[in-house]
Design an enzyme around this catalytic site. Structure first.
Site, short mmCIF file in Angstrom:
data_model
loop_
_atom_site.label_atom_id
_atom_site.label_comp_id
_atom_site.label_asym_id
_atom_site.label_seq_id
_atom_site.Cartn_x
_atom_site.Cartn_y
_atom_site.Cartn_z
N ALA A 40 42.04 33.49 45.13
CA ALA A 40 41.64 32.14 45.52
C ALA A 40 42.54 31.64 46.66
O ALA A 40 43.62 32.17 46.87
CB ALA A 40 41.74 31.22 44.32
N GLY A 57 41.62 36.13 41.86
CA GLY A 57 40.19 36.00 42.12
C GLY A 57 39.60 37.22 42.80
O GLY A 57 38.41 37.51 42.66
N GLU A 95 38.92 39.57 40.10
CA GLU A 95 37.79 39.03 39.32
C GLU A 95 36.46 39.31 40.00
O GLU A 95 35.45 39.55 39.32
CB GLU A 95 37.99 37.53 39.10
CG GLU A 95 39.16 37.27 38.15
CD GLU A 95 39.44 35.79 37.93
OE1 GLU A 95 39.62 35.39 36.77
OE2 GLU A 95 39.47 35.03 38.92
N GLU A 107 47.87 35.06 38.30
CA GLU A 107 47.74 33.59 38.22
C GLU A 107 48.84 32.94 37.39
O GLU A 107 49.32 31.86 37.70
CB GLU A 107 46.38 33.20 37.63
CG GLU A 107 45.22 33.34 38.59
CD GLU A 107 44.64 34.74 38.68
OE1 GLU A 107 45.27 35.70 38.15
OE2 GLU A 107 43.57 34.88 39.29
#
Ligand code: NAD
Length: 700
Positions: A63, A104, A107, A127
């Site tokens: 992210a 992310g 992911e 994270e």
């Protein structure tokens, strides 16, 4: 640079390339491009399979941290929608992973049907290190793919695995030995030709069914709680992984989303993200170009083989540098070498270092008693006794023997760098390099700029710090620089609190519950009380009489109580034990000093202990900032978190004050000033910022 993603055709395979340098962060523009590319690839009958790949140096770093808590983060398409779309794709989607797939980024790869990784690629969900949890389905998909125990460890530690490790646990399907994109295209084409069902992580249930889940999670919760030391995120990660085993996939996703929201809005993750950006900012020095040429540093002289000289030599040898270590007598060199050997052997015993590597490191450190052996070194770091006369003598000798251009550094804790520089004919080459004990472990390095220190000496010191795995922070020359100057204010307030009614154990307890690794009195006993006492005796004649002074610490030292090393200090210690035991003798001294000073002792709340000590730090920090001794508030935060055991999840003393709100902090400081005298003179910068509604760390 605009973030985007594009569809590139390779015959019947569509490659979607994420493009947002430098790490292909999943910013709004990239998400828009990815959605469009996905729709185009899925809607085009001539495309039979899809490859998801990254442009530049990696697949995807996750992210966009800068987008968090901003409107762009709230704009669709969200990555969750994109992953759902990928889950439902009838065409096989293969992630072609090179460099790293983090957070992310991993992911997104988990939502592909298959993953092909280049050898050496790092994969992980870090994270938790920013006080968050993988909020993009990572806590739900990873356990389904690699099993609950493995996924849980990866998620609560944030540690990465390399491609080979990822293959072993079932996280990637193939490790590519040549070009990963070519391999992924071939893999995708073969999968499409095979037809049939392509595995979707969200609907795999086999690996999350476990008869003993209750016992497993109960045991893990105890372990994670102990490891987390006040951090909320690891426990939230655990709750989400547990939810993956108990709830249907969609409900698990919703649970994960809700827990993520709580963390992202919470103070801990904001503090950890602040420190992440603070580290990047600390590398930038106004007035010194980023491409400023640094002097090469390969061989370093270390003067002194005591506590600090030994640790510094180890840290240099660990980084592959050659060290010439100078002492006054052979016995001191031998003692230093024995300590280094013992420390490295401990690391070998723990399996974290090979015997061969230890031998190589030890061989890099050469002891000497002759200054002539320092004639060719690129840099010298002095770590002799904290005594100006001794330091001046050492620098005079160095000036005589070292080659022109060699950097001459002092590890002094609080002495004047300019005065040290004046004992040489080359003050432009003199700098402070203030390490923290144990120097081979602690990351912080205060780089102290003298009045005449040359810009390329600063640039070299900063680069040298980073190259030796330290976190260098540039500070100005004043008594105690940034860290120890602030520590003095903090220790002073802690001492006053004793006279007013608290006990050492109460002050330490309150601050440890606040999150400090160790309260001030336990820390004093560990470091030794005699050095501070000697300093106070030196300064006794010049101490301003209108400022409050507590005699407690002096009385304790007068009894020969210097801390752990003498079996007693602020606490007493049983022989061979480091456990502090509250001592009635200390209570008696405190009560006596309070009576002599005319202070009526009262009950002191933990809240006051935290405010008195933390706002003392912030008020002193504000003065340091206004004087330019620190370049930015975030540098002060880095110093305190990395050198003084301040809890990272509170972001440092300046960030903590911002979190409370400077208006409230200023109000309390003004009250303390009225009640406790001029140590509390409010910093003008604190009052200004409070009145303007700004924080110390707010951009202008
Ligand atoms: P120490 O007493 O453990 O070691 C000092 C060493 O210097 C001794 O081995 C001594 O033999 C040697 N020495 C003294 N004079 C010398 C000379 N003229 N030439 C060569 N060697 C000489 O002290 P330390 O704790 O390692 O502190 C060293 C310096 O580091 C001090 O300036 C101190 O303020 C600073 N410092 C200490 C700490 C800490 O936590 N101990 C932290 C940061 C900085």
């Amino acid at each position: 640079m605009t973030a985007t993603a594009r569809l590139i055709r390779h015959d019947d395979v569509g490659v979607i390339e994420l493009d947002n340098p430098p790490v292909n962060a999943l910013a709004l523009g990239l998400r828009v491009g990815l959605e469009a590319s996905l729709e185009a690839a899925l809607g085009d009958p001539s495309i039979v399979a899809i490859v998801l790949a990254g442009a530049g140096r990696m697949f995807c770093g996750g992210a966009d941290l800068r987008e968090f808590n901003t409107p762009a983060a709230a704009q669709p398409p969200f990555t969750g929608e994109l992953r759902t779309r990928m889950d439902r794709s009838p065409k096989p989607i293969v992630a072609a992973i090179h460099g790293s797939a983090l957070g992310g980024g991993l992911e997104m790869a988990l939502a592909c049907h298959y993953r092909v990784a280049a050898a050496g690629t790092q994969l992980g969900l870090p994270e938790v290190k920013r006080g968050l949890l993988p909020g993009g389905g990572g806590t739900q998909r990873l356990p389904r793919m690699v099993g609950v125990a493995t996924a849980l460890r990866m998620i609560v530690t944030g540690d990465t695995v390399d491609a080979a490790g990822a293959k072993a646990i079932g996280l990637v399907d193939e490790v590519a030995t040549s070009d990963v994109r070519t391999a992924a295209i071939a893999f995708a084409r073969a999968a499409a030709a095979r037809g049939g069902h392509h595995p979707v992580a969200s609907s795999r249930e086999a690996r999350i069914a476990d008869a003993d889940a209750d016992a497993f999670f109960a045991a893990e919760r105890t372990r994670v709680k102990a490891e987390a030391r006040g951090l909320e995120a690891p426990l939230e990660c655990l709750a989400c992984v547990e939810a993956a085993t108990r709830l249907p996939f969609d409900e698990g996703l919703a649970f994960e989303r809700a827990r993520f929201r709580v963390l992202v809005e919470g103070t801990q993750s904001k503090a950890l993200r602040h420190l992440f950006f603070a580290e990047r900012a600390a590398a930038r020095i106004p007035g010194i170009a980023e491409d400023q040429a640094a002097r090469p540093v390969r061989t370093v002289g270390v003067i002194g083989a005591g506590t600090m000289g030994g640790g510094i030599a180890m840290s240099l040898a660990n980084a592959g540098l050659d060290v010439v270590q100078l002492e006054t007598e052979q016995a001191a060199l031998d003692r230093g070498r024995a300590t280094m050997t013992r420390n490295w052997a401990g690391t070998v015993a723990k399996g974290k270092l090979s015997q061969d590597e230890m031998d190589r490191r030890l061989a890099r450190v050469r002891g000497t008693l002759r200054y002539e052996d320092l004639a060719d070194v690129d840099m010298v770091i002095e770590a002799v006794f904290e005594d100006m006369a001794v330091k001046r003598a050492v620098f005079g000798r160095l000036d005589a023997v070292c080659r022109p251009g060699a950097i001459l550094a002092s590890n002094t804790s609080r002495l004047d760098i300019d005065e040290i520089a004046r004992s040489t004919s080359r003050p432009q080459d003199v700098v402070g390099l203030h390490y923290f004990s144990p120097a081979h472990v602690m990351r912080l390095l205060e780089v102290v700029r003298g009045t005449q220190t040359a810009p390329d000496v600063i640039a070299t010191s900063m680069a040298f710090g980073r190259a030796t795995a330290k976190l260098p922070v540039l500070v100005g020359n004043c008594d105690g620089f940034v860290g120890n100057r602030m520590l003095s204010a903090y220790v002073r307030e802690a001492g006053f609190l004793l006279e007013e009614g608290a006990s050492p154990a109460q002050v330490d307890g309150a601050l440890q519950r606040f999150g400090l690794a160790m309260g001030p009195f336990r820390m004093g006993d560990l470091a030794g009380l005699d050095i501070g006492w000697a300093g106070r005796k030196r300064q006794a004649a010049t101490r301003p009489k209108h400022l409050r002074y507590s005699r407690v610490a002096d009385r304790i030292c007068e009894l020969g109580r210097f801390g752990q090393k003498t079996g007693a200090g602020w606490y007493r210690y049983e022989a061979g034990s480091r456990t502090p035991i509250p001592d009635p003798e200390v209570e008696r001294i405190i009560a006596e000093c309070a009576a002599e000073a005319g202070i009526a002792r009262r009950t002191i709340a933990d809240q006051e202990i935290v405010e008195r000590t933390m706002y003392a730090l912030a008020n002193e920090g504000a003065k340091i900032l206004a004087e330019g001794v620190a370049l930015r508030a975030s540098d002060i935060d880095l110093v305190y978190v990395n050198g003084y055991g301040f809890p990272a999840y509170r972001g440092g003393p300046m960030h903590f004050a911002d979190t409370i709100g400077l208006a409230e902090v200023a109000e309390r400081v003004v009250q303390f000033h009225a009640a406790h005298g001029d140590w509390w003179t409010p910093a003008p910068l604190l009052l200004e910022r409070a009145a303007a509604g700004r924080g110390f760390n707010d951009k202008a």
